[in-house]
Motif scaffolding. Structure first.
Motif, PDB file in Angstrom:
ATOM      1  N   MET A 168      37.089 -38.588  12.099  1.00  0.00           N
ATOM      2  CA  MET A 168      36.462 -37.576  12.949  1.00  0.00           C
ATOM      3  C   MET A 168      34.943 -37.679  12.998  1.00  0.00           C
ATOM      4  SD  MET A 168      38.927 -34.274  12.137  1.00  0.00           S
ATOM      5  CE  MET A 168      38.092 -33.194  13.293  1.00  0.00           C
ATOM      6  N   LEU A 169      34.382 -38.791  12.505  1.00  0.00           N
ATOM      7  CA  LEU A 169      32.932 -38.970  12.583  1.00  0.00           C
ATOM      8  C   LEU A 169      32.489 -39.008  14.045  1.00  0.00           C
ATOM      9  CD1 LEU A 169      30.109 -39.583  11.522  1.00  0.00           C
ATOM     10  CD2 LEU A 169      30.767 -42.002  11.345  1.00  0.00           C
ATOM     11  N   ALA A 175      30.847 -34.192  19.905  1.00  0.00           N
ATOM     12  CA  ALA A 175      30.890 -32.754  20.151  1.00  0.00           C
ATOM     13  C   ALA A 175      29.511 -32.126  20.044  1.00  0.00           C
ATOM     14  CB  ALA A 175      31.852 -32.086  19.166  1.00  0.00           C
ATOM     15  N   MET A 176      28.695 -32.587  19.085  1.00  0.00           N
ATOM     16  CA  MET A 176      27.392 -31.966  18.869  1.00  0.00           C
ATOM     17  C   MET A 176      26.302 -32.527  19.776  1.00  0.00           C
ATOM     18  SD  MET A 176      27.249 -31.095  14.787  1.00  0.00           S
ATOM     19  CE  MET A 176      27.920 -32.609  14.102  1.00  0.00           C
ATOM     20  N   MET A 177      26.488 -33.746  20.286  1.00  0.00           N
ATOM     21  CA  MET A 177      25.478 -34.330  21.173  1.00  0.00           C
ATOM     22  C   MET A 177      25.850 -34.212  22.648  1.00  0.00           C
ATOM     23  SD  MET A 177      23.852 -37.684  19.335  1.00  0.00           S
ATOM     24  CE  MET A 177      22.405 -37.578  20.379  1.00  0.00           C
ATOM     25  N   LEU A 178      27.139 -34.282  22.952  1.00  0.00           N
ATOM     26  CA  LEU A 178      27.583 -34.290  24.342  1.00  0.00           C
ATOM     27  C   LEU A 178      28.274 -32.992  24.754  1.00  0.00           C
ATOM     28  CD1 LEU A 178      29.047 -37.919  24.512  1.00  0.00           C
ATOM     29  CD2 LEU A 178      26.739 -37.159  25.090  1.00  0.00           C
ATOM     30  N   VAL A 303      23.471 -40.065  11.813  1.00  0.00           N
ATOM     31  CA  VAL A 303      23.664 -40.814  13.065  1.00  0.00           C
ATOM     32  C   VAL A 303      22.875 -40.162  14.198  1.00  0.00           C
ATOM     33  CG1 VAL A 303      25.356 -41.471  14.825  1.00  0.00           C
ATOM     34  CG2 VAL A 303      25.924 -41.728  12.405  1.00  0.00           C
ATOM     35  N   MET A 304      22.932 -38.832  14.276  1.00  0.00           N
ATOM     36  CA  MET A 304      22.206 -38.124  15.336  1.00  0.00           C
ATOM     37  C   MET A 304      20.696 -38.281  15.188  1.00  0.00           C
ATOM     38  SD  MET A 304      24.412 -34.642  16.065  1.00  0.00           S
ATOM     39  CE  MET A 304      24.489 -34.083  14.365  1.00  0.00           C
ATOM     40  N   SER A 314      20.851 -33.521  20.458  1.00  0.00           N
ATOM     41  CA  SER A 314      21.266 -33.410  19.064  1.00  0.00           C
ATOM     42  C   SER A 314      20.690 -32.151  18.423  1.00  0.00           C
ATOM     43  CB  SER A 314      20.779 -34.645  18.307  1.00  0.00           C
ATOM     44  OG  SER A 314      20.780 -34.431  16.932  1.00  0.00           O
ATOM     45  N   ILE A 315      21.407 -31.627  17.410  1.00  0.00           N
ATOM     46  CA  ILE A 315      20.862 -30.493  16.662  1.00  0.00           C
ATOM     47  C   ILE A 315      19.976 -30.981  15.518  1.00  0.00           C
ATOM     48  CG2 ILE A 315      22.848 -29.062  17.192  1.00  0.00           C
ATOM     49  CD1 ILE A 315      23.810 -29.418  14.362  1.00  0.00           C
ATOM     50  N   PHE A 316      19.774 -32.294  15.427  1.00  0.00           N
ATOM     51  CA  PHE A 316      18.972 -32.841  14.332  1.00  0.00           C
ATOM     52  C   PHE A 316      17.573 -32.252  14.325  1.00  0.00           C
ATOM     53  CE2 PHE A 316      15.655 -35.981  13.315  1.00  0.00           C
ATOM     54  CZ  PHE A 316      15.862 -36.084  11.952  1.00  0.00           C
TER      55      PHE A 316
END
Length: 337
Positions: A168-169, A175-178, A303-304, A314-316
């Motif tokens: 699920m990586l 999910a968090m970027m797109l 990764v983000m 990204s939420i980064f």
């Protein structure tokens, strides 16, 4: 002598300092949050940090009036303050134009000799269209890469007997970027294609992957409102727990408690102590699912961080801003001590 724009920039910098020396990344995060509240899509809401930083530098020949308004709002300015800054920017434009007319009398701009066969400037509309196409292409590439990352996790678990899941990586990153539904697409593709690596039993577990996609995707919006690592930590725990509930239901109802995964040794040990099958399956799955989702969640964050400049959304940066703010606060407390 300072130019009209330099005076605005100096006052804007003072406004930032008066607000507590707000980091530029935090200003970007606040602008993004305000834009999302106004209905802008999350992946289009974040201005480049370099663009915001440049608004605070001297030597400019123009200032984006809307960006200045957004910066003032991000620094807790009222609507009256914002209107005042807008009027200052308009006045600075008039003063700058008057200066240019004085330097180049008889024309609005200096006459620049034309170069023979000089290429025509690309229209703004065409340039914007190209940028949009480039963003869409990058999103497709990212989604495909995420699906491949999930399948690699499938393969590692199937061939190495790792007692985690590691599938699920890509779902988390997508999910968090797109967005959550892009994550769902990656999740479904993963489990359909994953049946060729393991067997058809992987297809029902697409529900687990979809659960993670929705929680990570919508949870990222929740984390963005504060940008705290505590929230991100809690989000990964929630994903691990929810995935356990779905996986346990599938394992008990469809597969008699197990599918041969390496983690099932723990389940059998728990059953040997007299625990009911459902409880044993739930407890063993929860143990490995929490470890798996925390690992995946923080690998996804790394990764983000690498992809952040390549594709916004990204939420980064939100978490980075929170860390920076906390470090600044700690440093200030140390100096006062």
């Amino acid at each position: 002598m300072l130019s009209p724009f330099d005076r605005i920039v100096d006052d804007l910098q003072q406004l930032r300092l008066d607000g507590g020396d707000v980091p530029y990344a935090e200003i970007v995060r606040r602008i993004s949050r305000n834009r999302i509240a106004q209905g802008v899509a999350p992946d289009a809401s974040r201005p480049a940090r370099s663009t915001v930083y440049d608004a605070f530098r001297r030597g400019r020949t123009r200032l984006n009036l809307e960006l200045v308004s957004e910066i003032v709002r991000a620094l807790d300015g009222t609507e009256k303050d914002i209107e005042s800054w807008r009027l200052r920017c308009l006045q600075a434009r008039r003063e700058q134009a008057a200066t240019e007319d004085t330097e180049y009398p008889g024309s609005e701009e200096p006459v620049v000799p034309e170069r023979p066969n000089a290429p025509l400037a690309e229209p703004e509309a065409a340039k914007e269209t190209k940028q949009k196409i480039a963003v869409h292409v990058r999103k497709v590439i990212l989604a495909l890469g995420c699906a491949l990352a999930n399948l690699l996790g499938f393969w590692l678990v199937a061939n190495l007997g790792v007692p985690l899941y590691l599938d699920m990586l890509g779902t988390a990153v997508a999910a968090m970027m797109l967005g959550p539904w892009a994550g769902v697409g990656v999740a479904v593709a993963t489990n359909l294609l994953g049946s060729g690596i393991t067997d058809s039993s992987s297809i029902p577990f697409g529900l687990v992957n979809v659960t993670g996609a929705l929680l990570w995707g919508y949870g990222a919006l929740w984390v963005r409102r504060k940008g705290t690592l505590r929230r991100y930590f809690a989000l990964n725990l929630l994903v691990g727990f929810a995935c356990t509930v779905v996986a346990t239901s599938l394992l008990v109802l469809l597969f008699g408690g197990g599918t041969g995964h390496a983690s099932e040794g723990t389940r059998m040990n728990l059953e040997s102590f007299g625990l009911p099958m459902f409880v044993a399956v739930f407890q063993s799955n929860l143990l490995y699912s929490l470890a798996d989702k925390m690992l995946v969640g923080f690998i996804a964050l790394a990764v983000m961080a690498q992809l952040n400049g390549w594709l916004r959304g990204s939420i980064f940066e939100d978490l980075e801003s929170d860390i920076t703010r906390r470090l600044d606060i700690d440093a200030g407390q140390e100096r006062r001590a």
